[in-house]
Structure formats: structure tokens, C-alpha cells
Design a protein around this motif. Sequence first.
Motif, PDB file in Angstrom:
ATOM      1  N   ARG A 168      43.340  45.963  45.864  1.00  0.00           N
ATOM      2  CA  ARG A 168      43.205  44.523  45.678  1.00  0.00           C
ATOM      3  C   ARG A 168      41.805  44.025  46.040  1.00  0.00           C
ATOM      4  O   ARG A 168      41.527  42.830  45.955  1.00  0.00           O
ATOM      5  CB  ARG A 168      44.257  43.789  46.520  1.00  0.00           C
ATOM      6  CG  ARG A 168      45.652  43.945  45.953  1.00  0.00           C
ATOM      7  CD  ARG A 168      46.748  43.715  46.965  1.00  0.00           C
ATOM      8  NE  ARG A 168      46.653  42.431  47.614  1.00  0.00           N
ATOM      9  CZ  ARG A 168      47.498  42.023  48.562  1.00  0.00           C
ATOM     10  NH1 ARG A 168      48.486  42.797  48.940  1.00  0.00           N
ATOM     11  NH2 ARG A 168      47.358  40.835  49.105  1.00  0.00           N
ATOM     12  N   ARG A 169      40.913  44.933  46.435  1.00  0.00           N
ATOM     13  CA  ARG A 169      39.543  44.525  46.747  1.00  0.00           C
ATOM     14  C   ARG A 169      38.788  44.178  45.469  1.00  0.00           C
ATOM     15  O   ARG A 169      39.124  44.646  44.378  1.00  0.00           O
ATOM     16  CB  ARG A 169      38.817  45.641  47.499  1.00  0.00           C
ATOM     17  CG  ARG A 169      39.409  45.951  48.876  1.00  0.00           C
ATOM     18  CD  ARG A 169      38.586  46.990  49.604  1.00  0.00           C
ATOM     19  NE  ARG A 169      38.486  48.226  48.846  1.00  0.00           N
ATOM     20  CZ  ARG A 169      37.768  49.276  49.220  1.00  0.00           C
ATOM     21  NH1 ARG A 169      37.060  49.227  50.345  1.00  0.00           N
ATOM     22  NH2 ARG A 169      37.734  50.360  48.472  1.00  0.00           N
ATOM     23  N   ARG A 170      37.774  43.363  45.620  1.00  0.00           N
ATOM     24  CA  ARG A 170      36.992  42.919  44.458  1.00  0.00           C
ATOM     25  C   ARG A 170      36.379  44.111  43.716  1.00  0.00           C
ATOM     26  O   ARG A 170      36.374  44.140  42.482  1.00  0.00           O
ATOM     27  CB  ARG A 170      35.883  41.965  44.926  1.00  0.00           C
ATOM     28  CG  ARG A 170      34.985  41.500  43.787  1.00  0.00           C
ATOM     29  CD  ARG A 170      33.924  40.527  44.256  1.00  0.00           C
ATOM     30  NE  ARG A 170      33.002  40.186  43.192  1.00  0.00           N
ATOM     31  CZ  ARG A 170      33.224  39.307  42.234  1.00  0.00           C
ATOM     32  NH1 ARG A 170      34.381  38.649  42.209  1.00  0.00           N
ATOM     33  NH2 ARG A 170      32.338  39.060  41.294  1.00  0.00           N
ATOM     34  N   ALA A 171      35.889  45.102  44.451  1.00  0.00           N
ATOM     35  CA  ALA A 171      35.273  46.264  43.805  1.00  0.00           C
ATOM     36  C   ALA A 171      36.282  46.994  42.916  1.00  0.00           C
ATOM     37  O   ALA A 171      35.950  47.459  41.818  1.00  0.00           O
ATOM     38  CB  ALA A 171      34.728  47.216  44.870  1.00  0.00           C
ATOM     39  N   TRP A 173      44.613  44.065  39.297  1.00  0.00           N
ATOM     40  CA  TRP A 173      44.537  42.754  38.661  1.00  0.00           C
ATOM     41  C   TRP A 173      45.797  41.918  38.853  1.00  0.00           C
ATOM     42  O   TRP A 173      45.906  40.821  38.291  1.00  0.00           O
ATOM     43  CB  TRP A 173      44.235  42.926  37.167  1.00  0.00           C
ATOM     44  CG  TRP A 173      42.763  43.122  36.960  1.00  0.00           C
ATOM     45  CD1 TRP A 173      42.111  44.307  36.815  1.00  0.00           C
ATOM     46  CD2 TRP A 173      41.766  42.111  36.935  1.00  0.00           C
ATOM     47  NE1 TRP A 173      40.764  44.102  36.684  1.00  0.00           N
ATOM     48  CE2 TRP A 173      40.519  42.753  36.752  1.00  0.00           C
ATOM     49  CE3 TRP A 173      41.794  40.717  37.034  1.00  0.00           C
ATOM     50  CZ2 TRP A 173      39.316  42.057  36.681  1.00  0.00           C
ATOM     51  CZ3 TRP A 173      40.606  40.023  36.954  1.00  0.00           C
ATOM     52  CH2 TRP A 173      39.386  40.691  36.779  1.00  0.00           C
ATOM     53  N   ARG A 192      38.901  45.615  41.436  1.00  0.00           N
ATOM     54  CA  ARG A 192      39.161  44.784  40.261  1.00  0.00           C
ATOM     55  C   ARG A 192      38.061  44.925  39.221  1.00  0.00           C
ATOM     56  O   ARG A 192      38.315  44.992  38.025  1.00  0.00           O
ATOM     57  CB  ARG A 192      39.315  43.323  40.678  1.00  0.00           C
ATOM     58  CG  ARG A 192      40.574  43.025  41.464  1.00  0.00           C
ATOM     59  CD  ARG A 192      40.875  41.539  41.474  1.00  0.00           C
ATOM     60  NE  ARG A 192      39.802  40.768  42.077  1.00  0.00           N
ATOM     61  CZ  ARG A 192      39.717  40.488  43.366  1.00  0.00           C
ATOM     62  NH1 ARG A 192      40.648  40.948  44.203  1.00  0.00           N
ATOM     63  NH2 ARG A 192      38.723  39.761  43.846  1.00  0.00           N
ATOM     64  N   VAL A 193      36.829  44.962  39.682  1.00  0.00           N
ATOM     65  CA  VAL A 193      35.703  45.101  38.757  1.00  0.00           C
ATOM     66  C   VAL A 193      35.731  46.464  38.074  1.00  0.00           C
ATOM     67  O   VAL A 193      35.544  46.581  36.856  1.00  0.00           O
ATOM     68  CB  VAL A 193      34.373  44.895  39.509  1.00  0.00           C
ATOM     69  CG1 VAL A 193      33.190  45.228  38.600  1.00  0.00           C
ATOM     70  CG2 VAL A 193      34.259  43.460  40.014  1.00  0.00           C
TER      71      VAL A 193
END
Length: 386
Positions: A211-214, A279, A216-217
Motif C-alpha cells: 500500500r506504499r506509494r512506491a 491500488w 502503487r507507482v
Amino acid sequence: MSADATPVPTVTHAPQRQQQPLPSAGAGERRAEQRDPFLDNAKYLAILLVAAGHAWEPLRDGSRTVTALYMLVYAFHMPLFAVVSGYFSRGFEAEPRRIGRLLTGVAVPYVVFEVAYTLFTRWTSEDPDRPVSLLDPLYLTWFLAALFIWRLTSPVWRLVRWPLPLALAVAMLATLSPSIGDDLGLQRVLQFLPYFVLGLLLRPEHFRLVRRRAARVLAVPVVLCALAVAYWAVAWMNYAWFFHSESAEELAAPAWYGPVMTLAAFGCSVVLVACFLAWVPARRTWFTALGAGTLAGFLLHGFVAQAAKYWDWYEPAWIRRPVGEITVTLVAAAVMTALCAPSVQRVFHRVMRGAVHPLVQGRRMSSAGFVQVLRRAFVRVRRQEG
């Protein structure tokens, strides 16, 4: 997916209290504030993929794009159900209370829907004499049979030193054994087993990692690459490997393909499951409550999918054009959403409780007594088939 079941297929913050699998078989027993919205969101979004996959089945011929999407979805949506089901089974113990809940929450729906699907199939197919067989799961009910077996074995996997490698070895050997047969869908039970065992090994912190931003990217290019590979592989790959329902021999492949494809599919599926979870929103959304109704949606939507073929809903030419394919997808999502609604959940659970009462002949029957009743029912059906 679970069906189909998964085939097939709730969560709280206290794993030892979690009793129900994905799809959820007893969500009404918990208050909303005890639930994890992240996994409820994941369950709802995943069940939409199940509906889409079944809606795309009649559209695969002549559409490389639909087939590629179909392949991509089948590469991870049932593995996701198995993983989360394993996660919810971490605290399962072979004690009477929990076995009783497993029987009423999984075994009874299996019996009810196995009979219902058989009767429905007699009406909508060219096999009006199909027998009722509780040992040969029909359509989506295989996931309930698999879930019942997986959960019963979950205490054993916690005792094994290397559970995941052992589960992978079992799945690899299953692809070499066409003699396993169709009883209780054992090929799928064994080939999907590593995903369930992986779920048993997961902890909340593992979900926080994806669930970390990295994450997701990174999930975006990975999924796009996977879709491109699927589009390229449509022309030459047998995507039935992702169904995990047949041995290598039954798929007309050399024996060594089975173990190799088991490992390759496992790696691919786990990566795509992580991308999907990356996501999924972690906050409460308008569809979070629908995540509690995935068992009802999973089992009930099969009747709609089968009826669509029986009534030739796919016959109009425009259905096989892009606008038709998009329309079919949206309709499938809308139907699944309606079937996961709280009102449907309440009716579903009432019907399941009503099915339990005649079987147990009273609310105070022990789990052992219930097992005996089910065993006698299986024996009677087997004799009728013979």
C-alpha cells in the motif's frame, strides 16, 4: 471465483477471531467497525473481476483484446481469493465451535448450490438428466469444496517447517497426476493450494508494504507489461494453465511442463495480486460494505451468467464490437454489485440458515453429529449415482 468459486471464496483486526473466507460466508456476525475496509474493498473489486471474466467468456472468439484481458484476469483473480482466504484462516483451530461454523458457512452452501446449479443446468443445457453429485463440483461450487479442505488443513501447515515450498511441491506433483480425477475438484484444490498457504504466512505488515506509494507507482508499468505479454501470448499460449484444473497430460503438454508452469504461474500470479492490492483504497468507500456480500454475489451471479448463454444474450452482432464488449462488462459489474448488496446478503444468510435446520434437526446438534448427517447424505447420493 470465490464460481468459479470459486470459486468460490471477512477480515478483522484480530486474526484469531476471523472465521470466514473470501468470499465472505458470515459477515453479518461482525460489527462494521471491526472490519478492515482495505480487504473489504479488495474483496468487492476482486469479485467484479470474477463477474467480468465470466461475462467475457462468450466474447473470446474473434477478439484478441478480450482474450488478453480474460487471460490477465484469470492469472490472478482466483489466486487472490485463495491468498486472502488463507490470511483469514490463520487462527483456525480444529475445535468443535470453529468446525461447526465451517460446516454451516461453507459445507451447507456447497450442498445447496451444488443441487441448485445441477437443477438449473438440467433446464438450460442439453443434459436434462445430469445427476446431482456432491462429489463432482459443478461450475462455481469447486471453490467452496476447496475452501473447506484448505481450512481443515490449515493447522497442519502451521506445523510444517517450510510450508510454502511443500505446498508448491504438492501443486507441481498434481500436474503430473491425471488420475487424481474430479472428485471434490481435487486438481484445483491441490494446484491452488500454494496461494492459500501463502495467505496463511502473511501478516498485516505485508499488506502495508503493497500500500506504499512506491508500490502503487510500480504497479502501473508492471500491469501494462503483463497486459502486453498477454496480448502477445494469445496466439500461442494455452491460458487454461491459469485455471489450475487439469494435469499437463490433459492439457496435451509434456509432463515436465506441469511443474514448470506451476512455478511460472505462481510467480506471475503473486506479482499481479500485489499490483492489484497496491491500488485498492485503504479508506472506507461507498462500496466497502459490499465486500461483506461477496459469497452471495459469487454464488448467485452464476445463474445470471448461465442464463445469458441460454437466452442468447450474446447473439446480436453489436455485442461483439467494442461498444458491446464495454456494455457487457458494465452490466456484469452492475449485476454483481446488486448481488453483493446488504439486502441480498440478509436474504442469502436466512436461506442458508433455513437449509441448515432440516439437516441438523435442531439447533443443538454437535459438530460431530452434523458431520455424520453430511456423510450420510454423500453416501446416499453416491449410491444413487451407482
